[in-house]
Motif scaffolding. Structure first.
Motif, short mmCIF file in Angstrom:
data_model
loop_
_atom_site.label_atom_id
_atom_site.label_comp_id
_atom_site.label_asym_id
_atom_site.label_seq_id
_atom_site.Cartn_x
_atom_site.Cartn_y
_atom_site.Cartn_z
N THR A 31 0.92 -1.28 0.18
CA THR A 31 -0.02 0.10 0.09
C THR A 31 0.86 1.49 -0.05
OG1 THR A 31 -1.60 -1.31 1.36
CG2 THR A 31 -1.83 1.10 1.20
N CYS A 50 1.94 4.86 0.98
CA CYS A 50 1.73 5.62 2.19
C CYS A 50 0.90 7.12 1.73
CB CYS A 50 3.10 5.96 2.75
SG CYS A 50 2.92 6.92 4.48
N ALA A 59 -5.75 3.11 2.65
CA ALA A 59 -5.15 4.11 3.30
C ALA A 59 -5.85 5.43 3.40
CB ALA A 59 -3.45 4.53 2.64
N LEU A 63 -3.80 3.43 8.17
CA LEU A 63 -4.17 2.13 7.42
C LEU A 63 -5.35 1.42 8.07
CD1 LEU A 63 -0.55 1.11 6.43
CD2 LEU A 63 -1.93 2.36 5.13
#
Length: 628
Positions: free
Chosen positions: A29, A31, A86, A94
Motif C-alpha cells: 500500500t 503511504c 490508506a 491504514l
C-alpha cells in the motif's frame, strides 16, 4: 492505565534486509502521508506441505532503498488475502479488514472479520470494535473514497463449499460506523467474486475482473475467470434544513462496455491492478489463464504483460509496452528479434551451463507455454540484444503485489506454477511509468524453476496428495499428544437441556494450559479429517458444538452402541445412549473449549462457530488454498 496502554502499544522498529521473505497474498500500500510503501501480512506454502502465515509490518523507503520492520504486542493476527486501505487523515492511517488463516498442515482453516487501524505517525495498531460490521471473509477489496472506506465482495469457506459475496459496505472514518449499502433488486450490480481490482477516483470506484466458482449439482465446481468492468458512481448527500440525510452517500453501479481495442488484456484471473493517481489510470500486470478442460487436466498460461486503463469517461485500455531504445547506425541497424529467456539457477551455479535447472527456449515453449524470466538471459547468447527492454521484464506470475508511488510502479513477489509445483516469488522490481524504458530489478528472487515434476497432474491431485500426508502427520501428532485422562475434571448435568452449564471444578495450572493448547491445535486438524472411519467422525464432537447438538447428530449411533451392551429397551435404552454420548463429550470438553478460544482469538465469533458445527464434518474443499 496509561502505563498498561503504552506497554501494549510499545513498538520495536528495526532495519531489515528487504524485501520481506517469500510470501503471497500480502498487501502493498502506498503511504498516504509520505513517500513509502507498506507491506502487511501474507502466506507461504513450503514444498513439504506446511502453511506459514504472517502479521509482519514492513515499510519501504525508495529514497534510501531500505526496508524497516515494525513489531508491536497489539497487532492483527497472522493472515493473508486481507484488505488494506490508506487515509491521509490524522497524519495517515491504514485500515485493515478480514483475511484468512490456516493451521500448519492446512487441516484447519478460518476467516477473520476483525477491523484494525494502523497509525502511521506512531506505528501502533488499534482494534476497532463495532456492533455492525461485515461478515468474515477473504479475497475482498477496499478503496478509500472521501472519508469512507468502501468494501466489496470476497469469499467465505465454511469447509463444505466456497461462498462468494457481492455485498457492499461503507465505513465512516469520522464516526467509526459500518453501514451496508442497499440496492433495489432490479438494479444491476457486479456478480459475487473475489480477487478483483478496486480503484478509487473522484467520482467513485472502478471494479475490474475477479474470480469465482460455479457449483452444479452432481458435478465438480468450475472456476470462472471474470473480465467485466464496473464503475460505482458515488456522491455525497447534503444536509437539508440542518438535518443529516438518511443516506449520506448516493451510489449506483454502472457496467462499462468491453473495449474493442487491441491493447485490452486477454481473459485471466489473478492479475493485479494499482492506481496511477497522476494519470487517473489503473496499471494491470500479469495474471493466469486456466483452461479447466476436465477433472484431471488444468492447463495454465501465465502472463507478464502490462496494461493501462484510463478510468475517466467510459474507460479504455491503452498500450503500456516498453519503448525500444534507438539503435546506433540509423535505419540500417540490424533489428534483433526478442527471444524468450531460459530459467537461470541461483548465483553460484552459472558456470554449469548444462545444468538441469537451465532449460532451452524450445523446451519452455513446449512444456509451459509461458515466457521465462528475462533476467535469466545469459550475456553470451549472441542472438539476443542485451539492450532490448523486453529482457528486463519480470517472469510471468499471478497475484503479484503492485503499488504506484508518484510515477513509479513497484512490483513484489507473486506466484508461478510449473506442473504440480508452486513457486512463491520474492523478487522486487520498479518501472518508471512516465518513461516505460525498462524494469529495474532491485532484488532478484534466485529461485530455480525446473522442468521436473508431474506435468500431467492437476492441482486437485496435488492437493489430495498433500492432504493425505498432512492428515497422517496430524494423526501421529494427535496420538502422541493425547493424554490418558482429561486435562481437567468436568461436571456435566444428566439433563440434556442443561448441557450448556458445564463447569470446570478446579482451575488448571499453566503447564496444563500449555499442554491443553497443544492438544487442541492437533485436534483442530483431526476434527475435519474425512479419511477417518464414519464411526469415528460421528462419535467425535466438533468445535462450537454443544452436548445437545452433538447428541442430536449422533443419537442413532449411541442408541445402537447401548443396544449392544445393555439389555434395557425403550426410554431406558435412550438414556443409556445419552449417558455414553455425555461421557464422550466430557472427555473432549476441555479440548473443545480451548479450540473455541483459539478461533475466538482469530476473530471468529460464537455464531460463526455454531454455524460451522451445525454444518457437521464435511469434506474439506481446499479451494481457498488454490483460489485465484
Amino acid at each position: 492505565m496509561q502505563r498498561e496502554w503504552e506497554e501494549a502499544h510499545r513498538v520495536i522498529e528495526e532495519l531489515v534486509e528487504g524485501p520481506p521473505s517469500r510470501r503471497a497474498n500480502a498487501t502493498l500500500t502506498p503511504c498516504p502521508s509520505g513517500n513509502y510503501l507498506w507491506c502487511i501480512g501474507g502466506e507461504f506454502f513450503s514444498d513439504d506441505g506446511k502453511a506459514y502465515f504472517y502479521n509482519d509490518v514492513f515499510r519501504y523507503s525508495p529514497e534510501k532503498d531500505e526496508w524497516r520492520r515494525f513489531v508491536s504486542p497489539t497487532c492483527p493476527g497472522p493472515r493473508s488475502a486481507h484488505a488494506v486501505v490508506a487515509s491521509p487523515a490524522g497524519g495517515g492511517k491504514l485500515y485493515l479488514f478480514g483475511g484468512e488463516f490456516s493451521s500448519l498442515y492446512q487441516n484447519s482453516f478460518h476467516h477473520y472479520r476483525d477491523f484494525w487501524c494502523f497509525d502511521i505517525s506512531t506505528h501502533s495498531w488499534d482494534r476497532i470494535e463495532t456492533k455492525v460490521r461485515p461478515t468474515a471473509r477473504s479475497g475482498h477489496r477496499m478503496a478509500m473514497w472521501k472519508h469512507y472506506a468502501v468494501l466489496f465482495g470476497g469469499f467465505y469457506d465454511p469447509g463444505l463449499r466456497t461462498n462468494y459475496l457481492d455485498d457492499l459496505w461503507l465505513f465512516d472514518t469520522q464516526d467509526y460506523k459500518w453501514r451496508k449499502a442497499e440496492f433495489k433488486e432490479a438494479e444491476r450490480k457486479p456478480s459475487p467474486r473475489s480477487g478483483f481490482s478496486f480503484l478509487p477516483t473522484a467520482d467513485g470506484i472502478l471494479l475490474h475482473g475477479g474470480y469465482c466458482k460455479e457449483y452444479h449439482k452432481g458435478s465438480r465446481p468450475v472456476g470462472i475467470m471474470l473480465d467485466d468492468t464496473w464503475f460505482l458512481r458515488m456522491a455525497l448527500n447534503e444536509a437539508k434544513d440542518g438535518k443529516a440525510p438518511a443516506e449520506p452517500v448516493t451510489m449506483k453501479w454502472e457496467r462499462r462496455k468491453r473495449s474493442s481495442t487491441a491493447f485490452a488484456p486477454s481473459l485471466r484471473s489473478g492479475c493485479s491492478m494499482a492506481l496511477w493517481v497522476a494519470k487517473n489510470m489503473g496499471i494491470l500486470f500479469g495474471g493466469v489463464t486456466d483452461e479447466d478442460t476436465s477433472e484431471e487436466t488444468l492447463e495454465s498460461v501465465f502472463h507478464n504483460d502490462l496494461y493501462g486503463y484510463q478510468i475517466a469517461g467510459n474507460g479504455r485500455w491503452v498500450s503500456m509496452m516498453l519503448k525500444q531504445p534507438k539503435k546506433k547506425g540509423g535505419a540500417n541497424a540490424k533489428k534483433q528479434k526478442p527471444a524468450l529467456a531460459p530459467v537461470r539457477a541461483p548465483s553460484g551455479d552459472e558456470d554449469e551451463s548444462n545444468s538441469d535447472a537451465e532449460l532451452s527456449i524450445e523446451e519452455e515453449n513446449k512444456k509451459s507455454r509461458v515466457p521465462l524470466p528475462a533476467s535469466a538471459v545469459r550475456d553470451t547468447d549472441t542472438d539476443i540484444d542485451p539492450d532490448d527492454p523486453e529482457l528486463t521484464k519480470p517472469m510471468p506470475r499471478y497475484n503479484a503485489m503492485l503499488a504506484v508511488l508518484r510515477n513509479t510502479l513497484y512490483l513484489y513477489g507473486g506466484i508461478f506454477e510449473r506442473g504440480s509445483r508452486e513457486y512463491t516469488l520474492d523478487d522486487f522490481y520498479l518501472l518508471q511509468l512516465d518513461k516505460l524504458d525498462r524494469y529495474v530489478c532491485l532484488k532478484d528472487s534466485g529461485i530455480t524453476i525446473t522442468a521436473e515434476g508431474d506435468e500431467e497432474s492437476s492441482d486437485e491431485d496435488e492437493d489430495e496428495d498433500e492432504d493425505e500426508g498432512e492428515d497422517d502427520e496430524d494423526k501421529r501428532e494427535d496420538e502422541q499428544s493425547k493424554p490418558e485422562e482429561p486435562a481437567a475434571s468436568v461436571s456435566i448435568s444428566n439433563e440434556c437441556d442443561e448441557d450448556d452449564k458445564e463447569k470446570i471444578e478446579h482451575p488448571i495450572t499453566q503447564d496444563e494450559k500449555d499442554a491443553l493448547r497443544l492438544e487442541a491445535t492437533a485436534f483442530m486438524g483431526v476434527a475435519k479429517d474425512t479419511t477417518r472411519s464414519a464411526e469415528d467422525i460421528i462419535s467425535t464432537p466438533l468445535p462450537g458444538e454443544t452436548l445437545s447438538m452433538f447428541y442430536a447428530r449422533s443419537r442413532e449411533y449411541w442408541k445402537g452402541k447401548a443396544h449392544g451392551t445393555s439389555k434395557n429397551r425403550g426410554k431406558q435404552l435412550r438414556r443409556d445412549g445419552f449417558a455414553m454420548a455425555q461421557e464422550r463429550y466430557a472427555s473432549y470438553e476441555p479440548i473443545l473449549r480451548e479450540v473455541e478460544k483459539i478461533l475466538a482469538e482469530a476473530g471468529l465469533d460464537e455464531e460463526e462457530m455454531r454455524k460451522g458445527a451445525a454444518a457437521g464434518p464435511g469434506e474439506q474443499s481446499g479451494q481457498s488454498r488454490n483460489r485465484r
